[in-house]
Motif scaffolding. Structure first.
Motif, mmCIF file in Angstrom:
data_model
loop_
_atom_site.group_PDB
_atom_site.id
_atom_site.type_symbol
_atom_site.label_atom_id
_atom_site.label_comp_id
_atom_site.label_asym_id
_atom_site.label_seq_id
_atom_site.Cartn_x
_atom_site.Cartn_y
_atom_site.Cartn_z
ATOM 1 N N ASN A 33 0.821 -1.221 0.000
ATOM 2 C CA ASN A 33 0.000 0.000 0.000
ATOM 3 C C ASN A 33 0.851 1.266 0.000
ATOM 4 N N LEU A 34 2.179 1.082 -0.007
ATOM 5 C CA LEU A 34 3.151 2.176 -0.139
ATOM 6 C C LEU A 34 3.123 3.149 1.024
ATOM 7 N N ILE A 35 2.613 2.715 2.175
ATOM 8 C CA ILE A 35 2.604 3.603 3.341
ATOM 9 C C ILE A 35 4.031 3.827 3.854
ATOM 10 N N VAL A 58 -3.262 -4.977 2.809
ATOM 11 C CA VAL A 58 -3.666 -6.349 3.109
ATOM 12 C C VAL A 58 -4.521 -6.433 4.362
ATOM 13 N N SER A 59 -4.663 -5.333 5.105
ATOM 14 C CA SER A 59 -5.590 -5.326 6.242
ATOM 15 C C SER A 59 -7.036 -5.386 5.767
ATOM 16 N N LYS A 60 -7.232 -5.130 4.483
ATOM 17 C CA LYS A 60 -8.536 -5.298 3.842
ATOM 18 C C LYS A 60 -8.529 -6.600 3.047
ATOM 19 N N PHE A 61 -9.699 -7.028 2.612
ATOM 20 C CA PHE A 61 -9.819 -8.303 1.911
ATOM 21 C C PHE A 61 -8.826 -8.390 0.750
ATOM 22 N N VAL A 62 -8.144 -9.534 0.647
ATOM 23 C CA VAL A 62 -7.138 -9.740 -0.394
ATOM 24 C C VAL A 62 -7.661 -10.750 -1.407
ATOM 25 N N TYR A 63 -7.689 -10.329 -2.671
ATOM 26 C CA TYR A 63 -8.138 -11.209 -3.748
ATOM 27 C C TYR A 63 -7.016 -11.388 -4.761
ATOM 28 N N LEU A 96 -5.217 -8.276 11.347
ATOM 29 C CA LEU A 96 -6.167 -8.436 10.247
ATOM 30 C C LEU A 96 -5.473 -8.845 8.957
ATOM 31 N N GLY A 97 -4.322 -8.220 8.681
ATOM 32 C CA GLY A 97 -3.600 -8.556 7.457
ATOM 33 C C GLY A 97 -3.157 -10.002 7.441
#
Length: 328
Positions: A33-35, A58-63, A96-97
């Motif tokens: 996410n380049l943070i 990746v803390s959000k849903f990963v597809y 979460l990730g």
């Protein structure tokens, strides 16, 4: 062609892993996410047919469409400056990730390796640190957001292995350095080199007697590669057991750069580890691995990398006072 997902791919270690698996003829799916990552670290790979990049948290849903053989989970802030600045994101990517990626590995029947850290040992009461030591960690201290995220990451990874039979690997990474580190991100190697190249005095916290053990990045990547393809499911330390005090290391940097800075001292941050040295007996026995690159050789390569920066870049790249941060 085997397919591998590498998270944190634009970061220091993630980018080197991308290079390694491209060279091993894998199809690499890079995710970041380049943070804290930098696309410049992987820009040379974008032209390749067997490389693709996704800007995703990746803390959000990963597809990931299609088949997937392996996952390397290296998405996480790793320097004190980062995880003190973004504590919630640090906890989320470790919890979460990791949960999202373990679920993806289960769905794809992929083997997953997660990047843990020597920080799970906290300020250790056992020296050197072996994998059977449970650690001495302050859960609510300033470092807790990182330390506990990694400890939870290990726990949920082992739960997926035990309950779902998932093929999992856990690497506990000790201090690692080399090209593509972010200059002055709070970690001791780029901080000292940056200060030297700018002609500043080197900042040491406490009296400088605390120790670290520095592993060159090429050695670490080789160990990770071997661990991924091993049959071992439990945590494995990877690092260089050549221990040195921070004061001695500062003197080495001054000698290496040929500069004449002084060493100045500031108060030791809370919960800063006083000793850090890996016991790599398990890595030697299971992986037939140990570091090959000496600190003198590795530091020269790292210095040569930082010397490519312009004076403007040296001065603008997160140059700040590190007095409230741990020296890792």
């Amino acid at each position: 062609m085997k397919k591998i997902l590498i998270t944190g791919a634009a970061g220091f270690l993630g980018s080197h892993l991308c290079d390694r698996f491209i060279n091993e003829d894998f199809h690499v799916i890079a995710m970041d996410n380049l943070i804290t990552g930098d696309l410049n670290n992987i820009a040379h790979l974008f032209k390749l047919k067997n490389f693709e990049f996704y800007n995703h948290d990746v803390s959000k849903f990963v597809y990931v469409p299609g088949e997937l053989d392996y996952i390397l989970h290296f998405a996480s802030p790793a320097s004190p400056i980062d995880y003190l600045k973004i504590p919630i994101q640090t906890l989320k990517v470790g919890s979460l990730g990791t949960h999202n990626l373990l679920g993806l590995a289960k769905e794809k029947r992929a083997r997953i390796l997660v990047a843990s850290t020597s920080e799970v040992y906290g300020d250790p009461l056992v020296h050197p640190q072996n994998e059977d030591y449970f650690g001495n960690v302050n859960t609510i201290g300033p470092r807790g957001v990182y330390d506990e995220a990694k400890r939870f990451q290990e726990s949920i990874t082992m739960a997926y292995h035990t309950y779902h039979g998932l093929e999992t690997r856990i690497v506990r990474i000790f201090n690692t350095y080399g090209p593509r580190m972010r200059l002055n991100d709070g970690r001791v190697v780029p901080a000292f080199i940056g200060q030297s190249l700018r002609g500043e005095d080197l900042t040491v916290f406490g009296d400088g007697s605390q120790t670290r053990s520095f592993c060159y990045v090429d050695d670490l990547i080789e160990g990770i590669y071997k661990l991924l393809f091993s049959d071992y499911n439990y945590p494995v330390n990877l690092g260089n057991p050549d221990e040195i005090s921070i004061k001695q290391f500062a003197d080495e940097i001054i000698a290496l750069t040929g500069t004449k800075q002084k060493v100045i001292y500031k108060p030791l941050p809370k919960n800063d580890p006083l000793q850090r040295q890996p016991d790599i007996t398990r890595a030697k026995e299971i992986l037939d691995w140990e570091p090959k690159v000496s600190r003198a050789e590795g530091m020269q390569k790292t210095l040569d990398f930082f010397k490519t920066f312009t004076k403007e870049e040296l001065n603008k790249r997160e140059h700040k006072d590190f007095s409230s941060y741990s020296q890792v």
